[in-house]
Design an enzyme around this catalytic site. Structure first.
Site: not given
Length: 285
Positions: A121, A142, A154, A192
């Site tokens: 991440s 992800h 992702e 993130n």
């Protein structure tokens, strides 16, 4: 490797995230391997998947037959040499060298067409790929916690990632019932990086004594968020969240706006990792 050629998926790391990814793969009909060196972790992951499926049955989203078929497609393994698949998804600790060492071993025992995906991440895909023989076959995939429920995935290309590999993984994510978004390689990628300050600023407010954890959560939730930052960190894992923040702090050359919190550091040091340990910012029975 094209989507239609993918028959098997291996997931490395039998924690909450790894178990969720394995469940999604098996529910989509793939022969699935879930690996962990810890036998107890494998047993616990089987319980996690079974409970997830039971909840699905209670909500009318999963049938008893689907549950049985899903569990029958998952093979729990602790021998890395048996980990051979068309797509291998890593979901282990957020440490660069650990991931490089893992993929390096897997390159030796898998075919030249195997795609390697990392669920990292925060660590740039290019950094991981730099330590591999075949960085062109490495891509970021992800998932978000809980992986069996959250729709977003992702798909991140490193500098050396073959574009066909990225496209195949995007198609695979969509076949798993996910909403796939292509992203370029950058610390924290999209989500993130955006979300980091949701946690960091909340922790700063707590550090300064402006309000306690529960008050901050209630305020955020009353603003429309389904879950406040501290409840969410407990769900994700306080240790995992702290690791991601630390990684991004380092990746952005110690920019103060990404500074990890002392409060969070104390929680990690005390072993208060959230719901999975029974105590984090809140206590759980």
């Amino acid at each position: 490797m094209k989507l239609e050629n993918i028959q098997s998926i291996a997931v490395i790391g039998a924690g909450t995230m790894g178990a969720g990814i394995a469940q999604v793969a098996a529910m989509s009909g793939y022969s699935t391997f879930l690996f962990d060196i810890n036998e107890q972790a494998l047993l616990k992951s089987k319980e996690i998947i079974s409970k997830n499926l039971e909840k699905g049955i209670e909500k009318g989203k999963v049938s008893e037959q689907q549950k049985e078929e899903c569990l029958s497609k998952i093979t729990f393994v602790s021998d890395l040499l048996k980990l051979k698949a068309d797509v291998i998804i890593e979901a282990v600790i957020e440490k660069l060298q650990v991931k490089i060492d893992l993929f390096s071993k897997l390159e030796e025992i898998n075919s030249e067409s195997t795609i390697f995906a990392t669920n990292t991440s925060s660590i740039p895909i290019t950094q991981i790929g730099a330590g591999l023989r075949f960085p062109n076959r490495l891509v970021g995939m992800h998932f978000f916690n809980p992986a069996h429920i959250m729709k977003l995935v992702e798909v991140i290309s490193g500098v050396a990632t073959d574009q066909n590999v990225a496209v195949t993984i995007k198609q695979l994510a969509e076949k798993l019932g996910k909403k796939a978004v292509m992203a370029k390689d950058s610390p924290g990628f999209i989500v993130n990086r955006v979300a980091r300050h949701f946690y960091v600023e909340s922790l700063k407010i707590a550090e300064e004594g402006v309000a306690d954890f529960e008050a901050i959560d209630k305020l955020v939730e009353s603003s429309g968020f389904k879950m406040g930052p501290f409840r969410l960190m407990d769900l994700i894992g306080v240790d995992t969240n702290f690791s991601v923040t630390t990684s991004m702090f380092e990746s952005f050359h110690y920019d103060p706006k990404f500074r990890p919190s002392r409060i969070q550091q104390q929680k990690v040091d005390a072993g208060h990792h959230g719901k999975k340990t029974g105590k984090g910012f809140y206590e759980y029975k």
